[in-house]
Motif scaffolding. Structure first.
Motif, mmCIF file in Angstrom:
data_model
loop_
_atom_site.group_PDB
_atom_site.id
_atom_site.type_symbol
_atom_site.label_atom_id
_atom_site.label_comp_id
_atom_site.label_asym_id
_atom_site.label_seq_id
_atom_site.Cartn_x
_atom_site.Cartn_y
_atom_site.Cartn_z
ATOM 1 N N VAL A 1 0.870 -1.419 -0.012
ATOM 2 C CA VAL A 1 -0.105 0.026 -0.009
ATOM 3 C C VAL A 1 0.676 1.371 -0.201
ATOM 4 O O VAL A 1 0.695 2.311 -0.763
ATOM 5 C CB VAL A 1 -1.136 0.031 1.048
ATOM 6 C CG1 VAL A 1 -1.555 1.160 1.379
ATOM 7 C CG2 VAL A 1 -1.977 -1.138 1.049
ATOM 8 N N LEU A 2 1.990 1.279 0.792
ATOM 9 C CA LEU A 2 2.770 2.293 0.904
ATOM 10 C C LEU A 2 3.556 2.936 -0.524
ATOM 11 O O LEU A 2 3.904 3.789 -0.753
ATOM 12 C CB LEU A 2 3.877 2.325 2.085
ATOM 13 C CG LEU A 2 3.459 2.389 3.298
ATOM 14 C CD1 LEU A 2 4.697 1.823 4.267
ATOM 15 C CD2 LEU A 2 2.667 3.634 3.737
ATOM 16 N N ASP A 3 3.861 1.317 -1.096
ATOM 17 C CA ASP A 3 4.294 1.602 -2.489
ATOM 18 C C ASP A 3 3.476 1.982 -3.797
ATOM 19 O O ASP A 3 3.720 1.735 -4.620
ATOM 20 C CB ASP A 3 5.229 0.228 -2.747
ATOM 21 C CG ASP A 3 6.510 0.091 -1.945
ATOM 22 O OD1 ASP A 3 6.928 1.039 -1.257
ATOM 23 O OD2 ASP A 3 6.844 -0.915 -1.951
ATOM 24 N N LEU A 4 2.260 2.314 -3.121
ATOM 25 C CA LEU A 4 1.152 2.253 -4.016
ATOM 26 C C LEU A 4 0.792 1.225 -5.132
ATOM 27 O O LEU A 4 0.481 1.393 -6.397
ATOM 28 C CB LEU A 4 1.409 3.897 -5.021
ATOM 29 C CG LEU A 4 1.549 4.925 -3.842
ATOM 30 C CD1 LEU A 4 1.779 6.075 -4.777
ATOM 31 C CD2 LEU A 4 0.451 5.276 -3.177
ATOM 32 N N GLN A 5 1.076 -0.140 -4.767
ATOM 33 C CA GLN A 5 0.955 -0.950 -5.658
ATOM 34 C C GLN A 5 -0.651 -1.568 -5.262
ATOM 35 O O GLN A 5 -0.946 -2.425 -6.226
ATOM 36 C CB GLN A 5 1.842 -2.105 -5.481
ATOM 37 C CG GLN A 5 3.376 -1.653 -5.858
ATOM 38 C CD GLN A 5 4.503 -2.758 -5.363
ATOM 39 O OE1 GLN A 5 4.321 -3.495 -4.504
ATOM 40 N NE2 GLN A 5 5.626 -2.493 -5.964
ATOM 41 N N VAL A 6 -1.014 -1.304 -4.069
ATOM 42 C CA VAL A 6 -2.328 -1.923 -3.762
ATOM 43 C C VAL A 6 -3.114 -0.693 -3.228
ATOM 44 O O VAL A 6 -2.730 0.176 -2.339
ATOM 45 C CB VAL A 6 -2.266 -3.048 -2.860
ATOM 46 C CG1 VAL A 6 -3.593 -3.591 -2.170
ATOM 47 C CG2 VAL A 6 -1.445 -4.218 -3.066
ATOM 48 N N PRO A 7 -4.428 -0.485 -3.809
ATOM 49 C CA PRO A 7 -5.378 0.601 -3.488
ATOM 50 C C PRO A 7 -5.703 0.256 -1.790
ATOM 51 O O PRO A 7 -5.835 -0.690 -1.321
ATOM 52 C CB PRO A 7 -6.415 0.731 -4.383
ATOM 53 C CG PRO A 7 -6.137 -0.270 -5.453
ATOM 54 C CD PRO A 7 -5.256 -1.293 -4.958
ATOM 55 N N VAL A 8 -5.752 1.494 -1.259
ATOM 56 C CA VAL A 8 -6.229 1.291 0.231
ATOM 57 C C VAL A 8 -7.445 0.651 0.481
ATOM 58 O O VAL A 8 -7.636 -0.314 1.236
ATOM 59 C CB VAL A 8 -6.311 2.688 0.920
ATOM 60 C CG1 VAL A 8 -6.823 2.745 2.415
ATOM 61 C CG2 VAL A 8 -4.852 3.434 0.875
ATOM 62 N N TRP A 9 -8.457 1.043 -0.412
ATOM 63 C CA TRP A 9 -9.761 0.084 -0.328
ATOM 64 C C TRP A 9 -9.661 -1.124 -0.382
ATOM 65 O O TRP A 9 -10.382 -1.900 0.225
ATOM 66 C CB TRP A 9 -10.826 0.818 -1.345
ATOM 67 C CG TRP A 9 -10.572 0.484 -2.608
ATOM 68 C CD1 TRP A 9 -9.818 1.444 -3.511
ATOM 69 C CD2 TRP A 9 -10.862 -0.762 -3.355
ATOM 70 N NE1 TRP A 9 -9.672 0.467 -4.626
ATOM 71 C CE2 TRP A 9 -10.354 -0.444 -4.680
ATOM 72 C CE3 TRP A 9 -11.584 -1.785 -3.023
ATOM 73 C CZ2 TRP A 9 -10.660 -1.590 -5.769
ATOM 74 C CZ3 TRP A 9 -12.077 -2.880 -4.067
ATOM 75 C CH2 TRP A 9 -11.375 -2.362 -5.447
ATOM 76 N N ARG A 10 -8.719 -1.732 -1.244
ATOM 77 C CA ARG A 10 -8.608 -3.142 -1.277
ATOM 78 C C ARG A 10 -7.994 -3.709 -0.213
ATOM 79 O O ARG A 10 -8.360 -4.890 0.185
ATOM 80 C CB ARG A 10 -7.793 -3.566 -2.761
ATOM 81 C CG ARG A 10 -7.839 -4.791 -3.240
ATOM 82 C CD ARG A 10 -7.184 -5.197 -4.492
ATOM 83 N NE ARG A 10 -8.027 -4.712 -5.610
ATOM 84 C CZ ARG A 10 -8.934 -5.531 -6.114
ATOM 85 N NH1 ARG A 10 -9.129 -6.738 -5.847
ATOM 86 N NH2 ARG A 10 -9.438 -5.125 -7.063
ATOM 87 N N ALA A 11 -6.932 -2.966 0.196
ATOM 88 C CA ALA A 11 -6.413 -3.780 1.553
ATOM 89 C C ALA A 11 -7.358 -3.666 2.484
ATOM 90 O O ALA A 11 -7.300 -4.574 3.579
ATOM 91 C CB ALA A 11 -5.219 -2.609 1.699
ATOM 92 N N PHE A 12 -8.096 -2.789 2.674
ATOM 93 C CA PHE A 12 -9.225 -2.674 3.814
ATOM 94 C C PHE A 12 -10.331 -3.658 3.757
ATOM 95 O O PHE A 12 -10.639 -4.155 4.768
ATOM 96 C CB PHE A 12 -9.852 -1.272 3.958
ATOM 97 C CG PHE A 12 -9.015 -0.290 4.631
ATOM 98 C CD1 PHE A 12 -7.662 -0.356 5.185
ATOM 99 C CD2 PHE A 12 -9.811 0.979 5.064
ATOM 100 C CE1 PHE A 12 -7.246 0.285 5.917
ATOM 101 C CE2 PHE A 12 -8.912 1.908 5.765
ATOM 102 C CZ PHE A 12 -7.619 1.857 6.106
ATOM 103 N N ALA B 1 -2.415 -9.013 -3.756
ATOM 104 C CA ALA B 1 -3.642 -8.400 -3.275
ATOM 105 C C ALA B 1 -4.231 -7.280 -4.271
ATOM 106 O O ALA B 1 -5.417 -6.956 -4.374
ATOM 107 C CB ALA B 1 -3.151 -7.513 -1.961
ATOM 108 N N HIS B 2 -3.326 -6.816 -5.376
ATOM 109 C CA HIS B 2 -3.823 -5.832 -6.394
ATOM 110 C C HIS B 2 -5.007 -6.673 -7.287
ATOM 111 O O HIS B 2 -5.710 -5.854 -7.646
ATOM 112 C CB HIS B 2 -2.848 -5.346 -6.964
ATOM 113 C CG HIS B 2 -2.013 -6.501 -7.952
ATOM 114 N ND1 HIS B 2 -1.311 -7.345 -7.375
ATOM 115 C CD2 HIS B 2 -2.156 -6.854 -9.185
ATOM 116 C CE1 HIS B 2 -0.615 -7.967 -8.345
ATOM 117 N NE2 HIS B 2 -1.154 -7.804 -9.448
#
Length: 162
Positions: free
Chosen positions: A41-52, A77-78
């Motif tokens: 998420v920090l590397d902008l590879q996975v959107p926050v909404w998807r991680a949540f 996860a992406h």
């Protein structure tokens, strides 16, 4: 962080206090229990909404189970589906807390077919039945998605130019 801090944050974000509490809970779950996913998420590879979406489902797991889910899903996860997330969590729960997994399976068997688990609940979903969970590994499936269907064609939908 105090429980009242979420009230201030909810006012700033324009969300309800309950929604903000869930948001903060998901953020803490992501940061402290899913470090690989957090880094993506920090590397902008996975959107926050998807991680949540993933963190909302892992909060009932013991630390070892969450570590297994993080290892299995962080790299994909992406693009992972919620079905794959639920199957991975069911396997982790069966591996690290078999008594809880069995209780959830029994509750799912006793529940009417019309009830379903909301994707935004703060606990793990019931997961698949015993036969599916026992044959699933912690590695998500790599099956190819079905090809998109061509748009329907009908004589009435064709436009004519004049």
């Amino acid at each position: 962080m105090s429980e009242f801090d979420t009230w201030d944050l909810s006012a700033v974000l324009g969300q309800s206090a309950d929604s903000c509490t869930t948001y903060v809970g998901n953020a803490l779950e992501l940061r402290h229990r899913l470090p690989r996913l957090w880094q993506r998420v920090l590397d902008l590879q996975v959107p926050v909404w998807r991680a949540f979406r993933i963190t909302a489902r892992t909060q009932c797991l013991p630390p070892e189970g969450v570590a297994d889910v993080d290892r299995a899903l962080a790299h994909c996860a992406h693009a992972v589906t919620l079905g794959q997330v639920d199957r991975t969590i069911a396997v982790a729960l069966a591996t690290h807390d078999p008594a809880e997994a069995e209780d959830r399976r029994k509750r799912a068997d006793e529940a009417p077919a019309s009830t379903s688990t909301s994707p935004t609940t703060r606990s793990c979903s019931a997961g698949p039945s015993r036969s599916t969970a026992s044959s699933t590994s912690l590695t998500p499936s790599t099956s190819t998605p079905p090809s998109p269907r061509p748009p329907p064609s009908s004589p009435t939908s064709a436009t004519t130019t004049r």
